[in-house]
Design an enzyme around this catalytic site. Structure first.
Site, short mmCIF file in Angstrom:
data_model
loop_
_atom_site.label_atom_id
_atom_site.label_comp_id
_atom_site.label_asym_id
_atom_site.label_seq_id
_atom_site.Cartn_x
_atom_site.Cartn_y
_atom_site.Cartn_z
N GLU A 62 5.73 49.44 28.99
CA GLU A 62 5.11 49.21 27.61
C GLU A 62 4.73 47.79 27.34
OE1 GLU A 62 7.93 50.99 28.37
OE2 GLU A 62 7.36 53.06 27.33
N MET A 483 7.19 24.32 34.17
CA MET A 483 7.41 23.68 33.03
C MET A 483 8.95 23.27 32.51
SD MET A 483 5.41 22.11 30.46
CE MET A 483 4.10 22.51 29.94
C1 LIG Z 1 9.73 35.45 28.58
C2 LIG Z 1 9.90 34.03 28.81
N1 LIG Z 1 11.06 33.52 29.28
C3 LIG Z 1 11.35 32.21 29.38
C4 LIG Z 1 10.28 31.11 29.02
C5 LIG Z 1 10.64 29.76 29.38
N2 LIG Z 1 9.64 29.29 30.01
C6 LIG Z 1 8.87 28.57 29.60
S1 LIG Z 1 7.58 27.95 30.77
C7 LIG Z 1 8.56 28.57 31.91
C8 LIG Z 1 8.41 28.39 33.41
C9 LIG Z 1 7.10 29.14 33.88
O1 LIG Z 1 7.10 29.13 35.25
P1 LIG Z 1 5.63 29.79 35.72
O2 LIG Z 1 5.33 31.04 35.31
O3 LIG Z 1 5.69 29.72 37.42
O4 LIG Z 1 4.72 28.70 35.34
P2 LIG Z 1 4.54 27.06 35.77
O5 LIG Z 1 5.08 26.24 34.62
O6 LIG Z 1 5.15 26.87 36.99
O7 LIG Z 1 3.00 26.88 35.83
C10 LIG Z 1 9.63 29.27 31.39
C11 LIG Z 1 10.93 29.83 32.24
C12 LIG Z 1 9.24 31.82 28.44
N3 LIG Z 1 8.26 31.06 28.08
N4 LIG Z 1 8.93 33.09 28.34
#
Ligand SMILES: Cc1ncc(C[n+]2csc(CCOP(=O)(O)OP(=O)(O)O)c2C)c(N)n1
Ligand SMILES: [Mg+2]
Length: 571
Positions: A62, A483
């Site tokens: 969903e 991030m």
């Molecule tokens: C559902 C959810 N859980 C946790 C977070 C916290 N968070 C923000 S950015 C991030 C890292 C994302 O990693 P990735 O998708 O590999 O992207 P990158 O930053 O490496 O480009 C996290 C865990 C979030 N934004 N959304």
């Protein structure tokens, strides 16, 4: 139309579910995103009988359905429509509803509910949808009588799409969708308590004209309110008339052409130096359709300290919420800009100011290292921009890749940029791309996703498999929750707690198991050879692109700091 006629002919046996389907057809709905279950069985039966009236898309979760509906809404400008069953179906929709609320996305969500007689008894798959969704919807309904259903559907679409757009939930108990109704129903509505102010007060428009005369250092901040109002052309007219510098919010990208010389790019935590310094130093700040989110303003104490603030917003609750406002203009952005454009006032002399901003743009551009072979994400984004000629629909997840896409992909038109701003929802990018692509089958649609975020909603590969939808999934694979890693590096003394992820699926094989072509790219040379072709063909694709893990997003405003305290402005 055919279905409408046949439903009319069967008036004697019309169920609540038929009334719902009929109301959706009357609203001009062409695409539905939904997932069946016990409490919506009558609705799915009516959908079966109405086959051919609209396209029903079956995502595999969903959450996929609702993000797809958001992507569809963003690109089409129409309301996205979602159906989910009661209990877990409804709770799986919650993240998307909250996401749409934060970013003012018009969606109408229909949830099944247990029969009225057992509501409150912890019946099988009962959840309190009204209680759960009240704080995250623009409005919500639980249908109590079958004869209310057509009117409620009409109201729901009206509320979702007018004024400040947002999500509306309609909870339909199973006895309502399955019972039969035989009389004609009047679906007209009257909402005296909901009358959004769409036209600006001429006095306030006059004050803004006066302010333009007095200002020496004006700047326009364009938010997604400009895009929702379809006011990009009016904004261009306004800006060109007075030669005003323009910056946008993350969600406002595309509201004003990113390549235009008057554009300073995005402002905020990862905005450009020239945009942030313009906001910091300006003496007149004209905010059009942005809610002064904290990721945009940084520390409010240091935000636009010398500025007279004018704020155009269709939602009066936003004006003065975060930033004291001298010229409040409650209005739809288009109506306000049209009114402003009716008169050409003798503006101040912005000459020196413009020179300063142009100089900032030249002296402090976005920068990155360029290794010999390896791929840095900033370069990757520039390549995607180049290969798609800036014309693609781009969706993203949340994280570093999202910020790099925002910085390096210059949107010259509205409704091409689909990202989760306010809620910051990982896993948004790929399902949103499904809806975005369905709303515009003629454009290249690139889902720029994180290796973390993609793994939250990748089950929707089934939709690409089934429909051969040519969505290109570009995984910016830094093998990290990038991030989070960046914040841990900067603010937690490099204690990388749970943010480096060595174990990953083989994304190419994973894609192939869904009969979606998969590509592995780990050098500039391979990228330049493979990516242009993949982006240009008419097949879906998963591209596992390995990028340097240690890259950080710059410039950056650290938490608690002001716009003028950016770090990483220069190498
Ligand atoms: C559902 C959810 N859980 C946790 C977070 C916290 N968070 C923000 S950015 C991030 C890292 C994302 O990693 P990735 O998708 O590999 O992207 P990158 O930053 O490496 O480009 C996290 C865990 C979030 N934004 N959304
Ligand atoms: Mg990552």
């Amino acid at each position: 139309m055919k279905a409408q006629a046949s439903l009319k002919e069967q008036a004697a046996t019309k169920t609540g579910a038929d009334l719902l389907v009929e109301a959706l057809i009357n609203q001009g709905v062409d695409t539905l995103f939904g997932y069946p279950g016990g409490a919506v069985l009558p609705i799915y039966d009516a959908i079966y009988r109405a086959k051919g009236s609209f396209d029903h898309v079956l995502p595999r979760h969903e959450q996929g359905a609702i993000h797809a509906a958001e992507g569809y809404a963003r690109v089409s400008g129409k309301a996205g429509v979602v159906i989910g069953t009661s209990g877990p179906g409804a709770t799986n929709l919650v993240t998307g509803i909250a996401d749409a609320m934060m970013d003012s996305i018009p969606i109408v969500v229909f949830t099944g509910q247990v029969a009225k007689g057992v509501i409150g008894t912890d019946a099988f798959q009962e959840s309190d949808v009204m209680g759960i969704t009240t704080p995250i919807t623009k409005h919500n309904y639980q249908v109590q009588e079958i004869e209310e259903l057509p009117r409620i559907v009409k109201e729901a679409f009206h509320i979702a799409t007018t004024g400040r757009p947002g999500p509306v939930v309609v909870d339909i108990p199973k006895d309502i969708s399955s019972s039969v109704y035989q009389k004609d129903i009047d679906d007209s509505f009257d909402l005296p308590g909901y009358q959004p102010t769409l036209k600006p007060n001429p006095l306030q428009i006059g004050k803004l004209h006066e302010a333009l005369k007095e200002a020496e250092k004006p700047v326009v901040l364009a938010g997604s309110g400009v895009i929702h109002a379809g006011a990009s052309e009016d904004l261009k007219t306004f800006v060109h008339q007075y030669k005003l510098p323009v910056t946008t919010t993350l969600l406002g990208l595309g509201a004003y052409p990113g390549d235009d010389p008057l554009s300073l790019g995005m402002a905020g935590m990862h905005g450009t130096y020239s945009a942030n310094m313009a906001l910091y130093e300006c003496d007149l700040l004209i905010n059009i359709g942005s809610r002064f989110d904290d990721r945009l303003t940084g520390n409010l104490k240091h935000f636009a300290p010398s500025a007279k603030v004018a704020h155009i917003d269709v939602d009066p609750a936003e004006i003065g919420k975060n930033v004291p406002t001298a010229i409040p203009i409650v209005s739809d952005a288009k109506a306000a800009l049209q009114k402003l454009n009716e008169q050409n006032v003798e503006a101040g002399d912005y000459h020196e100011w413009m020179e300063r901003l142009q100089n900032n743009k030249k002296e402090y551009p976005l920068w990155h290292e360029q290794p010999e072979k390896d791929i840095v994400p900033q370069w990757l984004m520039q390549k995607v921009y180049e290969y798609t000629k800036g014309e693609a629909i781009v969706t993203t997840d949340v994280g570093q890749h999202q910020m790099w896409a925002a910085q390096y992909y210059h949107f010259n038109r509205p409704n091409r940029w689909v990202t989760s701003g306010g809620l910051g929802t990982m896993g948004y990018g790929f399902p949103a791309a499904i809806g975005a692509q369905l709303a515009d089958m003629n454009s290249t649609c690139v889902a720029i996703v994180g290796d973390g975020g993609f793994q939250m909603t990748l089950q929707e590969l089934s939709v690409l498999q089934e429909r051969r939808l040519p969505v290109k999934i570009l995984i910016v694979n830094n093998q990290a929750l990038g991030m989070v890693r960046q914040w841990q590096e900067k603010f937690y003394s490099e204690r990388y707690s749970e943010s480096i992820i060595d174990t990953q699926p083989d994304f190419v094989k994973l894609a192939e198991s869904y009969q979606v072509p998969g590509y592995f790219i780990d050098s500039q040379e391979t990228l330049e050879r493979v990516l242009p072709e993949v982006l240009a063909d008419d097949q879906p694709a998963v591209i596992d692109c390995r990028v340097l893990q240690k890259e950080n997003v710059y410039p950056m405003i650290a938490p608690g700091k002001g716009l003028h305290e950016m770090i990483g402005v220069k190498p």
